[in-house]
Design a protein around this motif. Structure first.
Motif: not given
Length: 414
Positions: A29-30, A193-199, A205-212
């Motif tokens: 999923x991500x 194979x997950x959706x064409x998204x990233x967040x 300090x500490x963050x995140x990038x995720x796809x799907x």
């Protein structure tokens, strides 16, 4: 006959392209990558792991970067690293968004694929080699949390060492998130194979990038509360259309024709405005601070508007109580709110300054929203529907971007 040949060629190309992506034995999923902020440069640095054996690598996040590039000459040598031929489909994909290379004629099976990695911090470009290798990703879905998986045949560019100039100490290249077929989100979307998204969720300090799908990481309470606005891409950069600007609820006298596109950037630390827009904005902002009894003090470079942080300034969970800035998008109901936490920079115990700068008369975009204004905002880039979802400050929801990877199930991966 010629048209039949071209039709067959197109089908063959699409078939090869399709098979290029069928390299994984898992679905997720991500997937996500942790991000930290470098205190010296104010750049956002993502941590990835690639190669055989897996090697951790720090890369500066660039929203407009067309692909991932890194210095391959320093650090361990990967046994799974492979150069790409100039005649391959992957080489054509890499150059599709590269206007300087697209005009090249012909190819040679004995030559490597040359691309042009770009340093968005310094503006430098150099020739690099397109390669493929294994990328390790932290996979999250509803059934399994924290499963480390391997993405085979991940494409990136090797770049000369001098291109690292201007990047955060220890960074080995750029993590490109732009809308190009070999950028990180596009490759992972096609491969896993997950959706064409990233967040994207940046933090001081500490963050995140995720796809799907972002739900497993950010939670449905956050993702379902996002506001959406059309997302415009120019080359590889992402833009939104700002219709007007308000300060403390008062619309500024900025002609709509001056607002020709607002760019989102992770390589600029602060928002910049084209000079004619900034002149109107700064005058109105000073007037608003006077009505709030804020005391202006001498400017501190690079900032122009600075204030005594101990006189007439209260603090709240949204940071210093300063004039509220609204970027009005497609309607009055859809606006990006900027409070004190995302507008003010503390430069000393006594002084804070407005983190919005004059970008000059030559700035190509009317407004460029920089890193400070993006922090503690969940930004969902839906590449399939060309929409941007945004939360405005998470502090209103009593959370922040630094909290998401602190979940007991995920912090083991940090």
């Amino acid at each position: 006959m010629a048209s039949l040949f071209h039709l067959v060629f197109c089908f063959s190309f699409l078939f090869c392209l399709k098979n290029t992506f069928l390299v994984l034995g898992f679905h997720s999923n991500s997937v996500f990558f942790p991000i930290s902020k470098d205190a010296a440069t104010l750049q956002y640095v993502a941590s990835i792991s690639h190669g055989t054996p897996p090697a951790p690598t720090n890369l500066v996040v660039d929203l407009g970067g067309p692909f991932v590039w890194m210095d391959c000459d320093s650090g361990p040598v990967s046994s799974s690293n492979r150069l790409i031929s100039s005649c391959s489909v992957n080489c054509s994909r890499a150059k599709f968004h590269d206007l300087e290379s697209r005009g090249e004629k012909g190819c040679n099976f004995n030559t490597n694929c040359n691309v042009l990695p770009y340093n968005g911090v310094t503006g430098l470009t150099a020739e690099g080699k397109l390669v493929e290798d294994i990328l390790a990703v932290d996979s999250v879905d509803r059934l399994q949390v924290g499963q480390v998986k391997a993405v085979d045949h991940f494409l990136f560019s090797c770049a000369p060492t001098f291109l690292l100039q201007g990047l955060a100490r220890g960074a080995k290249g750029i993590l490109g998130l732009g809308k190009a077929s070999i950028s990180l989100p596009w490759q992972l979307s096609s491969s896993i194979g997950h959706s064409q998204k990233f967040t994207l969720c940046l933090s001081s300090s500490n963050g995140v990038v995720s796809t799907g799908n972002g739900d497993p990481i950010f939670g449905t309470k956050i993702t379902r509360s996002l506001l959406y606005t059309p997302l415009v891409t120019k080359k590889n950069d992402y833009f939104i259309n700002v219709q007007s600007v308000k300060i403390n609820g008062k619309r500024l006298a900025i002609d709509k024709s001056m607002l020709l596109g607002t760019k989102l950037s992770t390589v600029l630390p602060y928002t910049t405005m084209e000079s004619s827009i900034y002149a109107i904005f700064s005058k109105a902002y000073v007037k608003a601070t006077e009505s709030m009894n804020m005391t202006r003090v001498a400017a501190v470079s690079p900032f122009e508007l600075c204030f005594n942080s101990q006189e007439g300034v209260e603090n709240s969970r949204l940071g210093p109580v300063a004039p509220e800035i609204d970027l009005i998008l497609q309607s009055e109901m859809v606006k990006w709110k900027i409070n004190g936490r995302n507008s003010m920079v503390r430069v000393s115990n006594e002084v804070m300054c407005l983190g919005i700068l004059d970008g000059g008369l030559e700035q190509s975009s009317s407004i460029v929203i920089g890193g400070l204004q993006l922090e503690d905002n969940v930004l969902e880039f839906d590449l399939g529907s060309s929409m941007l979802g945004f939360s405005s400050s998470l502090l209103l929801k009593e959370t922040s971007c630094s909290n998401f990877l602190q979940d007991s199930q995920l912090k083991q991966l940090m």
